[in-house]
Design a protein around this motif. Structure first.
Motif, PDB file in Angstrom:
ATOM      1  N   MET A  77     -12.933  -6.450 -25.726  1.00  0.00           N
ATOM      2  CA  MET A  77     -13.654  -5.405 -26.451  1.00  0.00           C
ATOM      3  C   MET A  77     -13.670  -5.686 -27.946  1.00  0.00           C
ATOM      4  O   MET A  77     -14.708  -5.541 -28.597  1.00  0.00           O
ATOM      5  N   ILE A  78     -12.518  -6.096 -28.484  1.00  0.00           N
ATOM      6  CA  ILE A  78     -12.466  -6.361 -29.914  1.00  0.00           C
ATOM      7  C   ILE A  78     -13.394  -7.516 -30.274  1.00  0.00           C
ATOM      8  O   ILE A  78     -14.126  -7.460 -31.271  1.00  0.00           O
ATOM      9  N   GLY A  79     -13.388  -8.558 -29.435  1.00  0.00           N
ATOM     10  CA  GLY A  79     -14.279  -9.684 -29.692  1.00  0.00           C
ATOM     11  C   GLY A  79     -15.739  -9.267 -29.683  1.00  0.00           C
ATOM     12  O   GLY A  79     -16.526  -9.686 -30.548  1.00  0.00           O
ATOM     13  N   ASP A  80     -16.127  -8.435 -28.716  1.00  0.00           N
ATOM     14  CA  ASP A  80     -17.510  -7.962 -28.652  1.00  0.00           C
ATOM     15  C   ASP A  80     -17.865  -7.127 -29.872  1.00  0.00           C
ATOM     16  O   ASP A  80     -18.971  -7.235 -30.423  1.00  0.00           O
ATOM     17  N   MET A  81     -16.929  -6.270 -30.304  1.00  0.00           N
ATOM     18  CA  MET A  81     -17.195  -5.430 -31.475  1.00  0.00           C
ATOM     19  C   MET A  81     -17.346  -6.289 -32.732  1.00  0.00           C
ATOM     20  O   MET A  81     -18.208  -6.023 -33.577  1.00  0.00           O
ATOM     21  N   LEU A  82     -16.537  -7.326 -32.861  1.00  0.00           N
ATOM     22  CA  LEU A  82     -16.640  -8.201 -34.032  1.00  0.00           C
ATOM     23  C   LEU A  82     -17.963  -8.950 -34.030  1.00  0.00           C
ATOM     24  O   LEU A  82     -18.608  -9.106 -35.081  1.00  0.00           O
ATOM     25  N   ARG A  83     -18.382  -9.428 -32.877  1.00  0.00           N
ATOM     26  CA  ARG A  83     -19.668 -10.126 -32.797  1.00  0.00           C
ATOM     27  C   ARG A  83     -20.815  -9.181 -33.153  1.00  0.00           C
ATOM     28  O   ARG A  83     -21.772  -9.578 -33.837  1.00  0.00           O
ATOM     29  N   THR A  84     -20.708  -7.942 -32.666  1.00  0.00           N
ATOM     30  CA  THR A  84     -21.742  -6.957 -32.983  1.00  0.00           C
ATOM     31  C   THR A  84     -21.769  -6.665 -34.478  1.00  0.00           C
ATOM     32  O   THR A  84     -22.844  -6.549 -35.088  1.00  0.00           O
ATOM     33  N   THR A  85     -20.602  -6.550 -35.086  1.00  0.00           N
ATOM     34  CA  THR A  85     -20.531  -6.299 -36.523  1.00  0.00           C
ATOM     35  C   THR A  85     -21.166  -7.437 -37.311  1.00  0.00           C
ATOM     36  O   THR A  85     -21.961  -7.207 -38.234  1.00  0.00           O
ATOM     37  N   LEU A  86     -20.836  -8.670 -36.964  1.00  0.00           N
ATOM     38  CA  LEU A  86     -21.415  -9.819 -37.647  1.00  0.00           C
ATOM     39  C   LEU A  86     -22.924  -9.865 -37.464  1.00  0.00           C
ATOM     40  O   LEU A  86     -23.673 -10.192 -38.399  1.00  0.00           O
ATOM     41  N   ALA A  87     -23.402  -9.537 -36.263  1.00  0.00           N
ATOM     42  CA  ALA A  87     -24.844  -9.541 -36.009  1.00  0.00           C
ATOM     43  C   ALA A  87     -25.549  -8.444 -36.800  1.00  0.00           C
ATOM     44  O   ALA A  87     -26.644  -8.651 -37.338  1.00  0.00           O
ATOM     45  N   ARG A  88     -24.947  -7.267 -36.893  1.00  0.00           N
ATOM     46  CA  ARG A  88     -25.558  -6.167 -37.636  1.00  0.00           C
ATOM     47  C   ARG A  88     -25.555  -6.430 -39.138  1.00  0.00           C
ATOM     48  O   ARG A  88     -26.520  -6.098 -39.822  1.00  0.00           O
ATOM     49  N   TYR A  89     -24.483  -7.014 -39.655  1.00  0.00           N
ATOM     50  CA  TYR A  89     -24.444  -7.343 -41.069  1.00  0.00           C
ATOM     51  C   TYR A  89     -25.390  -8.494 -41.402  1.00  0.00           C
ATOM     52  O   TYR A  89     -25.954  -8.539 -42.500  1.00  0.00           O
ATOM     53  N   GLY A  90     -25.538  -9.437 -40.473  1.00  0.00           N
ATOM     54  CA  GLY A  90     -26.423 -10.568 -40.707  1.00  0.00           C
ATOM     55  C   GLY A  90     -25.855 -11.547 -41.723  1.00  0.00           C
ATOM     56  O   GLY A  90     -24.669 -11.519 -42.064  1.00  0.00           O
ATOM     57  N   GLU A  91     -26.727 -12.418 -42.224  1.00  0.00           N
ATOM     58  CA  GLU A  91     -26.301 -13.405 -43.208  1.00  0.00           C
ATOM     59  C   GLU A  91     -26.071 -12.726 -44.553  1.00  0.00           C
ATOM     60  O   GLU A  91     -26.677 -11.719 -44.872  1.00  0.00           O
ATOM     61  N   GLY A  92     -25.189 -13.296 -45.333  1.00  0.00           N
ATOM     62  CA  GLY A  92     -24.913 -12.728 -46.646  1.00  0.00           C
ATOM     63  C   GLY A  92     -23.605 -13.246 -47.193  1.00  0.00           C
ATOM     64  O   GLY A  92     -22.843 -13.959 -46.511  1.00  0.00           O
ATOM     65  N   ASP A  93     -23.343 -12.902 -48.431  1.00  0.00           N
ATOM     66  CA  ASP A  93     -22.129 -13.358 -49.099  1.00  0.00           C
ATOM     67  C   ASP A  93     -21.023 -12.337 -48.893  1.00  0.00           C
ATOM     68  O   ASP A  93     -20.728 -11.512 -49.752  1.00  0.00           O
ATOM     69  N   TYR A  94     -20.431 -12.382 -47.723  1.00  0.00           N
ATOM     70  CA  TYR A  94     -19.330 -11.470 -47.395  1.00  0.00           C
ATOM     71  C   TYR A  94     -18.348 -12.183 -46.485  1.00  0.00           C
ATOM     72  O   TYR A  94     -18.655 -13.231 -45.897  1.00  0.00           O
ATOM     73  N   LEU A  95     -17.173 -11.619 -46.371  1.00  0.00           N
ATOM     74  CA  LEU A  95     -16.127 -12.182 -45.530  1.00  0.00           C
ATOM     75  C   LEU A  95     -15.495 -11.050 -44.734  1.00  0.00           C
ATOM     76  O   LEU A  95     -15.164 -10.004 -45.292  1.00  0.00           O
ATOM     77  N   LEU A  96     -15.347 -11.256 -43.434  1.00  0.00           N
ATOM     78  CA  LEU A  96     -14.765 -10.250 -42.558  1.00  0.00           C
ATOM     79  C   LEU A  96     -13.313 -10.635 -42.271  1.00  0.00           C
ATOM     80  O   LEU A  96     -13.046 -11.607 -41.567  1.00  0.00           O
ATOM     81  N   LEU A  97     -12.375  -9.879 -42.839  1.00  0.00           N
ATOM     82  CA  LEU A  97     -10.949 -10.130 -42.633  1.00  0.00           C
ATOM     83  C   LEU A  97     -10.432  -9.211 -41.531  1.00  0.00           C
ATOM     84  O   LEU A  97     -10.608  -7.988 -41.615  1.00  0.00           O
ATOM     85  N   VAL A  98      -9.812  -9.777 -40.521  1.00  0.00           N
ATOM     86  CA  VAL A  98      -9.339  -9.011 -39.370  1.00  0.00           C
ATOM     87  C   VAL A  98      -7.839  -9.234 -39.209  1.00  0.00           C
ATOM     88  O   VAL A  98      -7.385 -10.374 -39.033  1.00  0.00           O
ATOM     89  N   GLY A  99      -7.069  -8.155 -39.280  1.00  0.00           N
ATOM     90  CA  GLY A  99      -5.631  -8.267 -39.148  1.00  0.00           C
ATOM     91  C   GLY A  99      -5.159  -8.077 -37.717  1.00  0.00           C
ATOM     92  O   GLY A  99      -5.780  -7.354 -36.942  1.00  0.00           O
ATOM     93  N   HIS A 100      -4.064  -8.736 -37.373  1.00  0.00           N
ATOM     94  CA  HIS A 100      -3.466  -8.571 -36.044  1.00  0.00           C
ATOM     95  C   HIS A 100      -1.974  -8.861 -36.134  1.00  0.00           C
ATOM     96  O   HIS A 100      -1.495  -9.506 -37.074  1.00  0.00           O
ATOM     97  N   TYR A 101      -1.232  -8.397 -35.135  1.00  0.00           N
ATOM     98  CA  TYR A 101       0.218  -8.576 -35.103  1.00  0.00           C
ATOM     99  C   TYR A 101       0.596  -9.784 -34.253  1.00  0.00           C
ATOM    100  O   TYR A 101      -0.105 -10.120 -33.277  1.00  0.00           O
ATOM    101  N   PRO A 102       1.704 -10.437 -34.573  1.00  0.00           N
ATOM    102  CA  PRO A 102       2.111 -11.609 -33.781  1.00  0.00           C
ATOM    103  C   PRO A 102       2.498 -11.261 -32.346  1.00  0.00           C
ATOM    104  O   PRO A 102       2.498 -12.144 -31.480  1.00  0.00           O
ATOM    105  N   ASN A 103       2.823 -10.003 -32.082  1.00  0.00           N
ATOM    106  CA  ASN A 103       3.172  -9.617 -30.710  1.00  0.00           C
ATOM    107  C   ASN A 103       1.970  -9.064 -29.951  1.00  0.00           C
ATOM    108  O   ASN A 103       2.121  -8.366 -28.949  1.00  0.00           O
ATOM    109  N   ASP A 104       0.773  -9.391 -30.432  1.00  0.00           N
ATOM    110  CA  ASP A 104      -0.457  -8.976 -29.755  1.00  0.00           C
ATOM    111  C   ASP A 104      -1.333 -10.217 -29.541  1.00  0.00           C
ATOM    112  O   ASP A 104      -2.355 -10.411 -30.202  1.00  0.00           O
ATOM    113  N   PRO A 105      -0.917 -11.095 -28.608  1.00  0.00           N
ATOM    114  CA  PRO A 105      -1.647 -12.355 -28.419  1.00  0.00           C
ATOM    115  C   PRO A 105      -3.069 -12.177 -27.909  1.00  0.00           C
ATOM    116  O   PRO A 105      -3.934 -13.019 -28.185  1.00  0.00           O
TER     117      PRO A 105
END
Length: 377
Positions: free
Chosen positions: A1-29
């Motif tokens: 689900m998270i992967g799909d949401m990230l892909r959707t976000t990137l597609a909606r934002y489109g090309e541009g000068d931005y960076l998407l930073l995504v945090g995660h915990y080491p105990n959440d492989p």
């Protein structure tokens, strides 16, 4: 689900000068693997140095460190920092809007429009009513009277220089890791620095009632809704009082008073429902022939009449703003949903008080993430 949401976000934002930073915990492989599976130069995976869960503010501080490092590597800093949760459905016009308004204030906040959950019309739906009114009326008034506008934690862009000023005041951490409502507090801190937060409602299409907004689901079960609201009440009304105090002019202090009325409002709601139940019992007893003394008090009757008129106005406003956002059917549903919302608020206030005054380390109710139906496993 998270992967799909990230892909959707990137597609909606489109090309541009931005960076998407995504945090995660080491105990959440699983989350780490979902992020790593997306091969996109606009995406950066940020692993926290300690296992979770922790507060959202703690995660945001590590994302901020990653942003500073990225700026040093590139030789240029970002203009603004946009906050979103993983389950948010972003608007394609969001980044162009933020870019056009960047530099005009300390932050920019878009409306939050909860998605309708067909499986939770009453519990999840009451969040729709509350945000429709809050982001259709209350934040507009708040900005107009010159009070600080609290951030919603999603759909907001914070000026990079302003965020750096707050970080410098707090040992390099712009978000207080001990806060349950870091977004609310950040908005007030920006106001204390004399920086405006712009609350922007702009139609997505000319002549359309739909606005550029952040959309997403809110808790759909009764228990999850109580926990969510308890975190808000605990962070804003109780801890917020301790941490931020009372500052500013009349408008600012009045709005902080409104923010912190949750526990008192819950007590009055409980008393009101108890009085109504008692009245109905007495009325039924009288109808059945019991000797009930119905002596009338003119002052009390006048007070009840005034309250009834104000209640009708309050209900009408809730229905109006919900109807403007979601249509006539949801506007009408908002009327009986007030009882659902009040019930959740009463239990949430009780839970917030218990957690706040409990001995030992303070517990933190983690938000229950609800993904749009099409992304659910």
């Amino acid at each position: 689900m998270i992967g799909d949401m990230l892909r959707t976000t990137l597609a909606r934002y489109g090309e541009g000068d931005y960076l998407l930073l995504v945090g995660h915990y080491p105990n959440d492989p699983l989350t780490a693997a979902a992020i790593a599976a997306i091969d996109d130069p606009r995406l950066r995976r940020v692993a926290l140095p300690h296992p979770g869960p922790t507060t959202k503010a703690d995660c945001l501080n590590h994302l901020y460190d990653a942003l500073v490092a990225e700026g040093a590597r590139r030789g240029s800093a970002a203009r603004a920092v946009v906050l979103h949760d993983a389950e948010d459905v972003v608007h394609p016009l969001e980044l162009p809007l933020f870019a056009a308004l960047a530099g005009r204030g300390g932050a920019i906040q878009l409306p939050v429009v909860p998605l309708i959950d067909r499986d939770s019309r009453w519990i999840g739906g009451h969040f729709c009513d509350e945000f429709a009114e809050a982001h259709g009326k209350e934040l507009v008034v708040r900005e107009a009277v010159g009070a600080s506008v609290p951030l919603a934690g999603v759909g907001c862009a914070i000026d990079r220089a302003a965020l750096g000023r707050i970080a410098a005041m707090q040992g390099g951490c712009p978000f207080d890791a001990d806060s349950q409502t870091e977004d609310y507090e950040l908005g007030l801190k920006l106001g204390q620095l004399g920086l405006r937060t712009l609350f922007v409602r702009i139609p997505a299409v000319a002549g359309s009632p739909a606005v550029v907004a952040s959309r997403g689901h809110f808790p759909a079960s009764f228990d999850a809704a109580v926990r969510q609201k308890a975190r808000w009440i605990g962070g804003i009304a109780l801890a917020g009082w301790d941490r931020l105090g009372w500052r500013g002019g009349l408008g600012e202090r009045w709005m902080r008073l409104r923010d912190r009325r949750g526990p008192l409002a819950a007590l009055l709601l409980l008393a009101g429902y108890a009085a109504l139940l008692l009245y109905l019992q007495l009325w039924l007893a009288a109808r059945l022939g019991a000797p009930v003394d119905w002596r009338r008090d003119p002052l009390l009757e006048t007070l009840l009449l005034i309250n009834a008129v104000l209640l009708c106005w309050r209900v009408a406003m809730r229905a109006l703003f919900t109807g403007m956002t979601y249509g006539l059917a949801e506007g009408l549903r908002a009327i009986p949903r007030l009882v659902v919302g009040n019930s959740i608020a009463i239990l949430a206030a009780w839970r917030a008080l218990r957690l706040h005054f409990a001995p030992g380390p303070r517990r933190w109710d983690k938000t229950a993430h609800v993904y749009p139906r099409e992304y659910r496993a």
